[in-house]
Design a protein around this motif. Structure first.
Motif, PDB file in Angstrom:
ATOM      1  N   MET A   1     -15.343  83.437  55.730  1.00 13.59           N
ATOM      2  CA  MET A   1     -15.375  83.035  54.326  1.00 13.59           C
ATOM      3  C   MET A   1     -15.995  81.637  54.181  1.00 13.59           C
ATOM      4  O   MET A   1     -16.951  81.446  53.430  1.00 13.59           O
ATOM      5  N   LEU A   2     -15.435  80.671  54.931  1.00 14.30           N
ATOM      6  CA  LEU A   2     -15.983  79.315  54.865  1.00 14.30           C
ATOM      7  C   LEU A   2     -17.357  79.238  55.512  1.00 14.30           C
ATOM      8  O   LEU A   2     -18.170  78.382  55.143  1.00 14.30           O
ATOM      9  N   LEU A   3     -17.623  80.121  56.466  1.00 18.21           N
ATOM     10  CA  LEU A   3     -18.942  80.142  57.105  1.00 18.21           C
ATOM     11  C   LEU A   3     -20.026  80.417  56.061  1.00 18.21           C
ATOM     12  O   LEU A   3     -21.088  79.776  56.062  1.00 18.21           O
ATOM     13  N   TYR A   4     -19.758  81.343  55.164  1.00 23.47           N
ATOM     14  CA  TYR A   4     -20.709  81.658  54.092  1.00 23.47           C
ATOM     15  C   TYR A   4     -20.872  80.471  53.145  1.00 23.47           C
ATOM     16  O   TYR A   4     -21.986  80.100  52.759  1.00 23.47           O
ATOM     17  N   LEU A   5     -19.747  79.825  52.795  1.00 22.78           N
ATOM     18  CA  LEU A   5     -19.793  78.684  51.888  1.00 22.78           C
ATOM     19  C   LEU A   5     -20.577  77.532  52.496  1.00 22.78           C
ATOM     20  O   LEU A   5     -21.440  76.937  51.842  1.00 22.78           O
ATOM     21  N   PHE A   6     -20.300  77.233  53.783  1.00 21.65           N
ATOM     22  CA  PHE A   6     -21.003  76.135  54.433  1.00 21.65           C
ATOM     23  C   PHE A   6     -22.482  76.461  54.644  1.00 21.65           C
ATOM     24  O   PHE A   6     -23.315  75.558  54.697  1.00 21.65           O
ATOM     25  N   GLY A   7     -22.782  77.747  54.755  1.00 24.17           N
ATOM     26  CA  GLY A   7     -24.181  78.153  54.856  1.00 24.17           C
ATOM     27  C   GLY A   7     -24.947  77.822  53.585  1.00 24.17           C
ATOM     28  O   GLY A   7     -26.100  77.377  53.629  1.00 24.17           O
ATOM     29  N   LEU A   8     -24.301  78.041  52.443  1.00 25.95           N
ATOM     30  CA  LEU A   8     -24.925  77.687  51.168  1.00 25.95           C
ATOM     31  C   LEU A   8     -25.072  76.176  51.021  1.00 25.95           C
ATOM     32  O   LEU A   8     -26.106  75.675  50.560  1.00 25.95           O
ATOM     33  N   LEU A   9     -24.037  75.440  51.412  1.00 24.08           N
ATOM     34  CA  LEU A   9     -24.089  73.987  51.302  1.00 24.08           C
ATOM     35  C   LEU A   9     -25.132  73.387  52.238  1.00 24.08           C
ATOM     36  O   LEU A   9     -25.725  72.338  51.944  1.00 24.08           O
ATOM     37  N   ALA A  10     -25.382  74.078  53.372  1.00 22.18           N
ATOM     38  CA  ALA A  10     -26.353  73.570  54.344  1.00 22.18           C
ATOM     39  C   ALA A  10     -27.770  73.578  53.783  1.00 22.18           C
ATOM     40  O   ALA A  10     -28.648  72.857  54.285  1.00 22.18           O
ATOM     41  N   GLU A  11     -27.976  74.373  52.735  1.00 22.84           N
ATOM     42  CA  GLU A  11     -29.307  74.406  52.117  1.00 22.84           C
ATOM     43  C   GLU A  11     -29.641  73.089  51.424  1.00 22.84           C
ATOM     44  O   GLU A  11     -30.811  72.752  51.250  1.00 22.84           O
ATOM     45  N   THR A  12     -28.606  72.354  51.033  1.00 14.34           N
ATOM     46  CA  THR A  12     -28.840  71.054  50.386  1.00 14.34           C
ATOM     47  C   THR A  12     -28.512  69.882  51.299  1.00 14.34           C
ATOM     48  O   THR A  12     -29.036  68.791  51.121  1.00 14.34           O
ATOM     49  N   SER A  14     -28.059  69.355  55.493  1.00 12.04           N
ATOM     50  CA  SER A  14     -28.146  70.004  56.800  1.00 12.04           C
ATOM     51  C   SER A  14     -26.923  69.763  57.688  1.00 12.04           C
ATOM     52  O   SER A  14     -26.696  70.503  58.641  1.00 12.04           O
ATOM     53  N   GLY A  15     -26.120  68.733  57.360  1.00 10.94           N
ATOM     54  CA  GLY A  15     -24.949  68.440  58.171  1.00 10.94           C
ATOM     55  C   GLY A  15     -23.956  69.587  58.237  1.00 10.94           C
ATOM     56  O   GLY A  15     -23.208  69.725  59.213  1.00 10.94           O
ATOM     57  N   PHE A  16     -23.950  70.434  57.206  1.00 11.91           N
ATOM     58  CA  PHE A  16     -23.026  71.568  57.188  1.00 11.91           C
ATOM     59  C   PHE A  16     -23.411  72.648  58.207  1.00 11.91           C
ATOM     60  O   PHE A  16     -22.634  73.564  58.446  1.00 11.91           O
ATOM     61  N   ASN A  17     -24.601  72.523  58.784  1.00 13.35           N
ATOM     62  CA  ASN A  17     -25.012  73.489  59.808  1.00 13.35           C
ATOM     63  C   ASN A  17     -24.128  73.442  61.044  1.00 13.35           C
ATOM     64  O   ASN A  17     -24.104  74.373  61.845  1.00 13.35           O
ATOM     65  N   VAL A  18     -23.377  72.338  61.194  1.00 15.06           N
ATOM     66  CA  VAL A  18     -22.501  72.210  62.356  1.00 15.06           C
ATOM     67  C   VAL A  18     -21.452  73.326  62.398  1.00 15.06           C
ATOM     68  O   VAL A  18     -20.968  73.718  63.455  1.00 15.06           O
ATOM     69  N   PHE A  19     -21.125  73.863  61.208  1.00 14.50           N
ATOM     70  CA  PHE A  19     -20.111  74.922  61.152  1.00 14.50           C
ATOM     71  C   PHE A  19     -20.660  76.281  61.585  1.00 14.50           C
ATOM     72  O   PHE A  19     -19.906  77.255  61.648  1.00 14.50           O
ATOM     73  N   GLN A  20     -21.951  76.340  61.885  1.00 16.82           N
ATOM     74  CA  GLN A  20     -22.513  77.569  62.437  1.00 16.82           C
ATOM     75  C   GLN A  20     -22.142  77.724  63.906  1.00 16.82           C
ATOM     76  O   GLN A  20     -22.209  78.824  64.456  1.00 16.82           O
ATOM     77  N   TYR A  21     -21.753  76.619  64.545  1.00 15.54           N
ATOM     78  CA  TYR A  21     -21.429  76.670  65.968  1.00 15.54           C
ATOM     79  C   TYR A  21     -20.105  77.402  66.196  1.00 15.54           C
ATOM     80  O   TYR A  21     -19.074  77.046  65.621  1.00 15.54           O
ATOM     81  N   LEU A  22     -20.162  78.391  67.052  1.00 15.40           N
ATOM     82  CA  LEU A  22     -18.997  79.213  67.330  1.00 15.40           C
ATOM     83  C   LEU A  22     -17.858  78.415  67.952  1.00 15.40           C
ATOM     84  O   LEU A  22     -16.684  78.614  67.630  1.00 15.40           O
ATOM     85  N   THR A  23     -18.203  77.486  68.829  1.00 14.67           N
ATOM     86  CA  THR A  23     -17.169  76.689  69.493  1.00 14.67           C
ATOM     87  C   THR A  23     -16.381  75.849  68.486  1.00 14.67           C
ATOM     88  O   THR A  23     -15.156  75.755  68.579  1.00 14.67           O
ATOM     89  N   LEU A  24     -17.071  75.245  67.527  1.00 12.98           N
ATOM     90  CA  LEU A  24     -16.388  74.433  66.530  1.00 12.98           C
ATOM     91  C   LEU A  24     -15.477  75.296  65.668  1.00 12.98           C
ATOM     92  O   LEU A  24     -14.317  74.930  65.409  1.00 12.98           O
ATOM     93  N   ARG A  25     -15.973  76.454  65.250  1.00 17.62           N
ATOM     94  CA  ARG A  25     -15.151  77.323  64.400  1.00 17.62           C
ATOM     95  C   ARG A  25     -13.942  77.866  65.157  1.00 17.62           C
ATOM     96  O   ARG A  25     -12.879  78.099  64.573  1.00 17.62           O
ATOM     97  N   THR A  26     -14.088  78.061  66.459  1.00 17.14           N
ATOM     98  CA  THR A  26     -12.946  78.508  67.261  1.00 17.14           C
ATOM     99  C   THR A  26     -11.878  77.424  67.322  1.00 17.14           C
ATOM    100  O   THR A  26     -10.681  77.699  67.157  1.00 17.14           O
ATOM    101  N   ILE A  27     -12.317  76.177  67.538  1.00 16.12           N
ATOM    102  CA  ILE A  27     -11.368  75.054  67.564  1.00 16.12           C
ATOM    103  C   ILE A  27     -10.690  74.901  66.209  1.00 16.12           C
ATOM    104  O   ILE A  27      -9.464  74.699  66.124  1.00 16.12           O
TER     105      ILE A  27
END
Length: 360
Positions: A1-12, A14-27
């Motif tokens: 859910m938040l992955l989709y939201l941060f994907g939209l925010l990353a369009e404006t 780029s720092g939100f791209n960090v949430f695309q990393y699987l390791t960070l989302r697992t932590i």
């Protein structure tokens, strides 16, 4: 859910791209589940206590357990909420494996909830009959097995990997459905049998779940899979987020379940956790490694089988009491000693399981 939201925010930004990393989302999945457990755990325990949803203790068990009567149970609901919310927040919800593991967890949790409800709230000491419980588990497990088999896109998803051997992979065909069924139902009941002492089942579940998360990550990472000589299965890495949520929820529950326990998980938690471990092991194609890492669950289950078989065939018991942890209690081991030693055994077995990634 938040992955989709941060994907939209990353369009404006780029720092939100960090949430695309699987390791960070697992932590973040671990921490979110942990915080949820800490937040709602105390209120859940109070509510269970006020409604007198307390543990029933066997009269023929260790005398030290009589003091546990009335301790709130069905606390596994806390684990399910923490896992569910954390996974939905941080996992990629377009990934089919995420929905399969969530369905498995909540389907078996529902079976356990009905059993607990009948035994504790309705005061039906038998709960669900063994036949009804096994039938419900079988239906759920077969649905899951068929879903995994029918949606498989590459042979690696249904082949059996033999640990310690680099190139041994057995094509299962339709036997994959049978194996999946046995792993899920078997692990679910094995964890349930182990859940007899404060914290005994939850920490091994956390350790095995965390190790399976490592397997999920490397299996879903093409470079790591190639380096470790294991089959690469696209999309499986996302299951690591679910495993992270399971670790966080389990640790949060252990905070209240450690000796002397303030709450017990009941069948609603034990059946769900066992089934979750089983289905994750199937998805990452490590059923045999699960057998190694979950050795404590295996020992507990085998002790019950041997005890029943021996008594029916010879009229004699092998152990003073089954499952195995009660045998050691009746030999005079204090409960904390049994718990911690079983934890130590699990640490060793999990390390052996992880070693199979490299020793091939």
């Amino acid at each position: 859910m938040l992955l989709y939201l941060f994907g939209l925010l990353a369009e404006t930004y780029s720092g939100f791209n960090v949430f695309q990393y699987l390791t960070l989302r697992t932590i973040l999945g671990v921490l979110t589940a942990l915080v949820i457990s800490f937040m709602i755990g105390p209120s859940l325990i109070r509510k269970l206590s006020s409604r007198q949803i307390g543990q029933q203790v066997r009269d023929d068990g260790p005398q030290s357990h009589l003091s546990k009567a009335g301790t709130p149970t069905m606390g596994g609901a806390l684990i399910l909420v923490a896992i569910g919310v954390s996974t939905l927040l941080w996992a990629d919800l377009s990934n089919r494996y995420i929905w399969i593991v969530l369905f498995t967890t909540f389907a078996f949790g529902s079976i356990g909830w009905v059993d607990d409800y009948k035994k504790i709230v309705k005061k039906d000491s038998g709960g669900l009959s063994a036949r009804s419980k096994y039938f419900s588990q079988s239906v759920a497990a077969l649905i899951i097995a068929l879903a995994l088999y029918c949606t498989a896109t590459i042979p690696a998803e249904t082949n059996l990997i033999v640990p310690f051997f680099k190139s041994v992979s057995i094509e299962l065909g339709l036997f994959f459905i049978l194996l999946t069924y046995l792993v899920i139902v078997g692990t679910s009941n094995a964890v349930n049998l182990t859940d007899g002492l404060d914290g005994l089942a939850i920490l091994p579940s956390v350790m095995v779940g965390g190790a399976l998360g490592v397997f999920a990550y490397v299996t879903g990472h093409i470079k790591f899979a190639e380096y470790l000589s294991i089959p690469y299965i696209p999309g499986v890495g996302e299951v690591g987020v679910f495993c992270g949520a399971m670790v966080g929820a389990g640790l949060g529950f252990l905070w209240f379940n450690t000796y002397p326990a303030q709450v017990f998980m009941g069948d609603v938690g034990a059946l769900a956790l066992g089934a979750a471990l089983g289905v994750v092991a199937v998805i990452v194609r490590q059923e045999l490694v699960l057998f190694i890492m979950g050795g404590v669950f295996v020992m507990e289950t085998v002790s019950v089988i041997l005890q029943v078989a021996s008594f029916k065939l010879t009229g004699k018991r092998i152990f003073r009491m089954a499952p195995l942890h009660h045998h050691f209690e009746l030999k005079g081991w204090p409960e904390p000693r049994v718990i911690v030693r079983f934890w130590v055994i699990t640490v060793i077995l999990v390390l052996i399981g992880l070693a199979t990634l490299k020793i091939r």
